[in-house]
Motif scaffolding. Structure first.
Motif, PDB file in Angstrom:
ATOM      1  N   UNK A 231     -43.143  11.812   5.064  1.00  0.00           N
ATOM      2  CA  UNK A 231     -43.061  12.164   6.090  1.00  0.00           C
ATOM      3  C   UNK A 231     -41.898  12.172   6.995  1.00  0.00           C
ATOM      4  N   UNK A 232     -40.050  12.053   6.857  1.00  0.00           N
ATOM      5  CA  UNK A 232     -39.743  12.001   7.253  1.00  0.00           C
ATOM      6  C   UNK A 232     -39.083  12.371   8.483  1.00  0.00           C
ATOM      7  N   UNK A 233     -38.796  12.788   9.130  1.00  0.00           N
ATOM      8  CA  UNK A 233     -38.447  13.839  10.463  1.00  0.00           C
ATOM      9  C   UNK A 233     -37.211  14.152   9.939  1.00  0.00           C
ATOM     10  N   UNK A 234     -36.349  15.302  10.296  1.00  0.00           N
ATOM     11  CA  UNK A 234     -35.478  16.396   9.713  1.00  0.00           C
ATOM     12  C   UNK A 234     -34.264  16.351  10.371  1.00  0.00           C
ATOM     13  N   UNK A 235     -33.869  16.483  11.088  1.00  0.00           N
ATOM     14  CA  UNK A 235     -32.851  17.227  12.222  1.00  0.00           C
ATOM     15  C   UNK A 235     -31.562  17.364  11.984  1.00  0.00           C
ATOM     16  N   UNK A 236     -31.286  18.928  12.757  1.00  0.00           N
ATOM     17  CA  UNK A 236     -30.269  19.573  12.446  1.00  0.00           C
ATOM     18  C   UNK A 236     -29.680  20.549  12.934  1.00  0.00           C
ATOM     19  N   UNK A 237     -28.856  20.756  13.014  1.00  0.00           N
ATOM     20  CA  UNK A 237     -27.421  22.242  14.050  1.00  0.00           C
ATOM     21  C   UNK A 237     -28.012  23.456  13.094  1.00  0.00           C
ATOM     22  N   UNK A 238     -28.706  24.282  14.008  1.00  0.00           N
ATOM     23  CA  UNK A 238     -28.778  25.783  12.442  1.00  0.00           C
ATOM     24  C   UNK A 238     -27.585  26.473  13.594  1.00  0.00           C
ATOM     25  N   UNK A 239     -27.577  27.697  13.008  1.00  0.00           N
ATOM     26  CA  UNK A 239     -25.880  28.377  13.954  1.00  0.00           C
ATOM     27  C   UNK A 239     -27.454  29.967  14.006  1.00  0.00           C
ATOM     28  N   UNK A 240     -27.155  30.373  15.216  1.00  0.00           N
ATOM     29  CA  UNK A 240     -27.566  31.915  15.419  1.00  0.00           C
ATOM     30  C   UNK A 240     -26.995  32.992  14.671  1.00  0.00           C
ATOM     31  N   UNK A 241     -27.615  33.913  14.937  1.00  0.00           N
ATOM     32  CA  UNK A 241     -26.267  35.174  14.804  1.00  0.00           C
ATOM     33  C   UNK A 241     -25.207  35.499  15.840  1.00  0.00           C
ATOM     34  N   UNK A 242     -25.141  35.183  16.770  1.00  0.00           N
ATOM     35  CA  UNK A 242     -24.114  34.504  17.569  1.00  0.00           C
ATOM     36  C   UNK A 242     -23.183  33.239  17.567  1.00  0.00           C
ATOM     37  N   UNK A 243     -23.621  33.169  16.890  1.00  0.00           N
ATOM     38  CA  UNK A 243     -22.633  31.422  16.180  1.00  0.00           C
ATOM     39  C   UNK A 243     -23.252  30.813  18.004  1.00  0.00           C
ATOM     40  N   UNK A 244     -24.449  31.006  18.423  1.00  0.00           N
ATOM     41  CA  UNK A 244     -24.651  29.434  19.543  1.00  0.00           C
ATOM     42  C   UNK A 244     -25.802  28.515  18.516  1.00  0.00           C
ATOM     43  N   UNK A 245     -25.063  27.427  18.464  1.00  0.00           N
ATOM     44  CA  UNK A 245     -25.802  26.124  17.736  1.00  0.00           C
ATOM     45  C   UNK A 245     -27.486  26.281  18.636  1.00  0.00           C
ATOM     46  N   UNK A 246     -28.040  26.071  17.593  1.00  0.00           N
ATOM     47  CA  UNK A 246     -29.557  25.548  18.002  1.00  0.00           C
ATOM     48  C   UNK A 246     -29.798  23.936  17.477  1.00  0.00           C
ATOM     49  N   UNK A 247     -30.626  23.123  18.122  1.00  0.00           N
ATOM     50  CA  UNK A 247     -31.066  22.047  17.468  1.00  0.00           C
ATOM     51  C   UNK A 247     -31.879  21.419  17.255  1.00  0.00           C
ATOM     52  N   UNK A 248     -33.075  21.850  16.200  1.00  0.00           N
ATOM     53  CA  UNK A 248     -33.711  21.696  16.084  1.00  0.00           C
ATOM     54  C   UNK A 248     -34.859  20.037  15.309  1.00  0.00           C
ATOM     55  N   UNK A 249     -35.927  20.238  14.686  1.00  0.00           N
ATOM     56  CA  UNK A 249     -36.211  18.766  14.111  1.00  0.00           C
ATOM     57  C   UNK A 249     -37.305  19.528  13.260  1.00  0.00           C
ATOM     58  N   UNK A 250     -37.241  18.907  12.183  1.00  0.00           N
ATOM     59  CA  UNK A 250     -39.011  18.999  11.099  1.00  0.00           C
ATOM     60  C   UNK A 250     -39.706  18.168  11.218  1.00  0.00           C
ATOM     61  N   UNK A 251     -40.843  17.831  11.197  1.00  0.00           N
ATOM     62  CA  UNK A 251     -41.958  16.814  10.326  1.00  0.00           C
ATOM     63  C   UNK A 251     -43.439  17.388   9.767  1.00  0.00           C
ATOM     64  N   UNK A 252     -43.791  16.252   8.665  1.00  0.00           N
ATOM     65  CA  UNK A 252     -45.037  16.924   8.228  1.00  0.00           C
ATOM     66  C   UNK A 252     -44.957  17.131   7.174  1.00  0.00           C
ATOM     67  N   UNK A 253     -46.463  18.060   6.570  1.00  0.00           N
ATOM     68  CA  UNK A 253     -46.514  18.381   5.376  1.00  0.00           C
ATOM     69  C   UNK A 253     -46.493  19.387   5.221  1.00  0.00           C
ATOM     70  N   UNK A 254     -45.036  19.422   4.314  1.00  0.00           N
ATOM     71  CA  UNK A 254     -44.708  20.450   3.483  1.00  0.00           C
ATOM     72  C   UNK A 254     -45.221  21.509   2.925  1.00  0.00           C
ATOM     73  N   UNK A 255     -46.461  21.129   2.551  1.00  0.00           N
ATOM     74  CA  UNK A 255     -47.439  22.199   1.207  1.00  0.00           C
ATOM     75  C   UNK A 255     -48.750  22.772   2.386  1.00  0.00           C
ATOM     76  N   UNK A 256     -48.265  21.923   3.967  1.00  0.00           N
ATOM     77  CA  UNK A 256     -49.209  23.267   4.878  1.00  0.00           C
ATOM     78  C   UNK A 256     -48.615  24.330   5.701  1.00  0.00           C
ATOM     79  N   UNK A 257     -49.392  24.796   6.399  1.00  0.00           N
ATOM     80  CA  UNK A 257     -48.865  25.683   7.014  1.00  0.00           C
ATOM     81  C   UNK A 257     -47.648  24.888   8.250  1.00  0.00           C
ATOM     82  N   UNK A 258     -46.740  26.449   8.346  1.00  0.00           N
ATOM     83  CA  UNK A 258     -45.489  25.618   9.550  1.00  0.00           C
ATOM     84  C   UNK A 258     -46.135  26.180  11.034  1.00  0.00           C
ATOM     85  N   UNK A 259     -45.790  25.375  11.943  1.00  0.00           N
ATOM     86  CA  UNK A 259     -45.821  25.651  13.320  1.00  0.00           C
ATOM     87  C   UNK A 259     -44.654  25.363  13.890  1.00  0.00           C
ATOM     88  N   UNK A 260     -44.633  26.773  14.276  1.00  0.00           N
ATOM     89  CA  UNK A 260     -42.655  26.141  15.575  1.00  0.00           C
ATOM     90  C   UNK A 260     -42.969  26.384  16.572  1.00  0.00           C
TER      91      UNK A 260
END
Length: 279
Positions: free
Chosen positions: A1-30
């Motif tokens: 259950x390790x935390x994943x951190x990454x930069x994703x690129x939005x439609x206009x090229x703006x970089x968005x910092x995001x992180x995820x952690x938890x049960x991959x088989x469960x529902x997602x909450x943003x």
């Protein structure tokens, strides 16, 4: 259950910092933070074993906040671009039909999503002491505390601007004491990264609430959580104006709860959220 951190690129090229952690088989909450904050406000939820055993959590810094990009042009803060940021985060973690949990200003992203994302993109909305959209509702929703802070957050007076950011954070936590002093400093530090232009850009986009209301009338699920001791918002205004459009809704008012409800009443909020997303 390790935390994943990454930069994703939005439609206009703006970089968005995001992180995820938890049960991959469960529902997602943003998780979407409020004005002046960042992913760090959700540190307590990112360590909640009960929550993480059941769901996959994703949190991100909105544009102009935290480690995400901060374009200078006002046009770069339009509703379609906030929706695109949300989609970039969801797709960057390869998740489908997430729940959107918006705290305070973060609640406005639900309106962006309902307006500009494909129909059915989210499974439900969770408001936590939330502003549902940017517009006329803000005049009735904001209490005197927030109305007095607003011009100070935009001032060019450096000393008062910093004091306003401290006062803003203090008004979100009703029981500020030695046990949460480190968190308070962390939240103040996050807000201190924003200048007056960043604050203005974050809260001035044009939004039409009708797509949000229409989604509610069509059955989109809503969980509305707030406290009766919120110093910033009169959350009953949101309940009266927004909840009436949602035919599939649950409203929970926590006695003694302040603005940072998920922080001071973590156990109750987690219990309600889990019941909502696993139903």
């Amino acid at each position: 259950m390790s935390k994943v951190s990454k930069l994703v690129t939005s439609s206009d090229g703006c970089e968005i910092f995001a992180e995820g952690v938890g049960n991959l088989e469960g529902p997602t909450i943003v998780l979407v933070h409020g004005l002046g904050s960042s992913t760090v406000v959700f540190n307590n939820l990112f360590k909640d074993d009960q929550l993480l055993s059941k769901v996959y959590l994703v949190r991100y810094d909105m544009r102009s906040h935290g480690r995400s990009g901060r374009p200078l042009d006002r046009d770069d803060y339009s509703s379609p671009k906030f929706a695109a940021d949300f989609m970039a985060v969801v797709e960057g973690f390869n998740r489908q039909k997430p729940y959107l949990l918006g705290w305070s200003l973060g609640g406005t992203v639900a309106t962006d999503v309902c307006t500009h994302c494909p129909a059915g993109y989210v499974s439900g909305i969770i408001y936590v002491s939330a502003l549902p959209y940017i517009g006329a509702i803000m005049m009735d929703l904001g209490k005197e505390c927030l109305k007095n802070l607003h011009p100070r957050l935009l001032t060019q007076d450096v000393a008062d601007a910093l004091k306003a950011r401290i006062d803003f954070v203090d008004s979100t936590i009703n029981d500020c004491n030695a046990s949460n002093w480190d968190d308070r400093l962390l939240w103040v530090g996050a807000f201190s990264h924003l200048n007056a232009n960043d604050v203005l850009n974050a809260m001035s986009r044009q939004q039409d609430p009708e797509p949000l209301f229409a989604a509610g009338r069509q059955g989109l699920r809503l969980l509305h959580l707030y406290g009766d001791a919120d110093q910033q918002l009169d959350n009953a205004v949101t309940e009266a104006q927004v909840s009436k459009h949602f035919v599939n809704r649950k409203v929970v008012v926590i006695k003694g709860g302040g603005h940072a409800l998920f922080y001071e009443f973590q156990g109750q909020v987690v219990e309600e959220v889990l019941a909502f997303v696993t139903k």
